[in-house]
Write a protein that holds these residues in place. Structure first.
Motif, mmCIF file in Angstrom:
data_model
loop_
_atom_site.group_PDB
_atom_site.id
_atom_site.type_symbol
_atom_site.label_atom_id
_atom_site.label_comp_id
_atom_site.label_asym_id
_atom_site.label_seq_id
_atom_site.Cartn_x
_atom_site.Cartn_y
_atom_site.Cartn_z
ATOM 1 N N LYS A 54 39.648 -49.979 -7.220
ATOM 2 C CA LYS A 54 40.161 -50.069 -5.859
ATOM 3 C C LYS A 54 41.674 -49.842 -5.798
ATOM 4 N N SER A 57 42.460 -46.186 -6.026
ATOM 5 C CA SER A 57 42.184 -45.544 -4.743
ATOM 6 C C SER A 57 43.285 -45.856 -3.736
ATOM 7 N N GLU A 61 45.552 -43.462 -1.340
ATOM 8 C CA GLU A 61 45.748 -43.771 0.079
ATOM 9 C C GLU A 61 47.239 -43.752 0.419
ATOM 10 N N ILE A 89 37.420 -40.505 -7.671
ATOM 11 C CA ILE A 89 36.942 -40.923 -6.345
ATOM 12 C C ILE A 89 35.668 -41.732 -6.550
ATOM 13 N N ARG A 90 35.664 -42.966 -6.089
ATOM 14 C CA ARG A 90 34.519 -43.855 -6.265
ATOM 15 C C ARG A 90 33.459 -43.580 -5.192
ATOM 16 N N ASP A 93 34.377 -44.666 -1.858
ATOM 17 C CA ASP A 93 35.423 -43.883 -1.215
ATOM 18 C C ASP A 93 34.856 -42.754 -0.358
ATOM 19 N N TYR A 94 33.567 -42.458 -0.528
ATOM 20 C CA TYR A 94 32.919 -41.432 0.284
ATOM 21 C C TYR A 94 32.380 -41.997 1.598
ATOM 22 N N LYS A 97 35.274 -46.181 6.651
ATOM 23 C CA LYS A 97 35.822 -47.528 6.509
ATOM 24 C C LYS A 97 35.970 -48.179 7.882
ATOM 25 N N SER A 107 36.435 -41.350 5.789
ATOM 26 C CA SER A 107 36.451 -41.847 4.417
ATOM 27 C C SER A 107 37.676 -41.338 3.651
ATOM 28 N N LEU A 108 38.061 -42.092 2.645
ATOM 29 C CA LEU A 108 39.179 -41.688 1.791
ATOM 30 C C LEU A 108 38.895 -40.342 1.148
ATOM 31 N N ALA A 109 37.676 -40.145 0.666
ATOM 32 C CA ALA A 109 37.334 -38.895 -0.009
ATOM 33 C C ALA A 109 37.532 -37.701 0.911
#
Length: 281
Positions: A54, A57, A61, A89-90, A93-94, A97, A107-109
């Motif tokens: 985390k 990630s 971010e 990328i976890r 993360d896809y 949020k 999503s972060l991804a």
């Protein structure tokens, strides 16, 4: 007790969150933000960091918050992602949020892929494009589309990059699915203009884009392209009108005008024509 590992993990946690807080606090000072990002990235590559968690990630971010004046992209973001590693990328993360308001954010991804694509395109526009890197990213986008077909902009960015690479037929095939789904979005008509061959058709698409609901700052690029096409087709008064409307946004935002706009304003045709009040048709 593995104190060394504990210490390293504790350091990674504090470091990543501190960078996020720092960049968030500098978002209204983009020149200082870019300078800080360059220095901190140079430090990051020399640090032993725990990856794939985390905190890591959170570091990605943080660097997503880096932008220049006028929200121009940080050109070293591609270097950052090559170092950070797409493989980190976890799965979570896809996923979209949820924030405190209950709203779901992208999503972060997806944001990482979108930013990387935008930076590649900006590098190409400024004559610093890396064809090998773009080719490799096209393959990544193909795999991403298979893994996450609901991501909105995967095919859009793929089509944009294929256009830059001169792979026009492939760009059209990639673009078709989202062109049908998002026909009320200005960026779809902008893409259609890029895929068109003739200036008259390009201008028609850009004019349609300008009728779509969007914030003025999102349309400045379209206005600049439309102005260029209007001039080439002999509609100089209309072209000057678009440049004036574009400049009003830049002045209000205190952004520097793009070089192309400055060049056009110095040209004889611009100096010798009175703009129409508004382009309404």
């Amino acid at each position: 007790l593995k104190l060394h590992e504990i210490a390293r993990q504790h350091f990674s946690t504090r470091f990543c969150w501190a960078i996020l807080t720092l960049f968030e606090g500098m978002k209204n000072n983009p020149e200082a933000l870019i300078e800080a990002a360059n220095k901190i990235f140079a430090i990051c590559v020399r640090l032993p960091m725990e990856r794939g968690n985390k905190d890591y990630s959170t570091l990605a971010e943080a660097f997503l918050k880096v932008h220049g004046v006028g929200r121009t992209p940080w050109l070293k973001f591609t270097d950052f992602m090559e170092w950070w590693g797409w493989e980190n990328i976890r799965e979570e993360d896809y996923q979209k949020k949820l924030v405190k308001s209950g709203k779901a954010i992208t999503s972060l991804a997806e944001r990482l892929y979108c930013r990387y694509a935008k930076v590649l395109l900006q590098q190409a526009e400024w004559g610093r494009g890396n064809a090998a890197r773009m080719e490799a990213f096209v393959e990544r986008l193909t795999m991403l589309q298979e893994k996450c077909p609901t991501f909105q902009f995967t095919l859009y960015h793929k089509a944009q990059i294929l256009l830059v690479l001169g792979r026009r037929a492939e760009a059209k095939r990639a673009a078709l699915p989202f062109l049908h789904r998002k026909r009320n979005a200005y960026w779809v008509w902008d893409m259609m203009a890029e895929l068109a061959d003739a200036d008259a058709m390009k201008l028609s698409c850009w004019c349609k884009a300008l009728t779509c609901r969007a914030k003025g700052e999102f349309l400045v690029g379209v206005r600049l392209k439309a102005a260029g096409a209007m001039h080439r087709l002999g509609y100089d008064a209309n072209a000057r009108c678009e440049l004036r409307q574009m400049a009003q946004v830049y002045v209000a935002k205190k952004w520097p005008l793009p070089e192309l706009a400055l060049e056009m304003k110095q040209q004889e045709w611009y100096q010798g024509v009175t703009p129409v009040a508004e382009n309404t048709s």
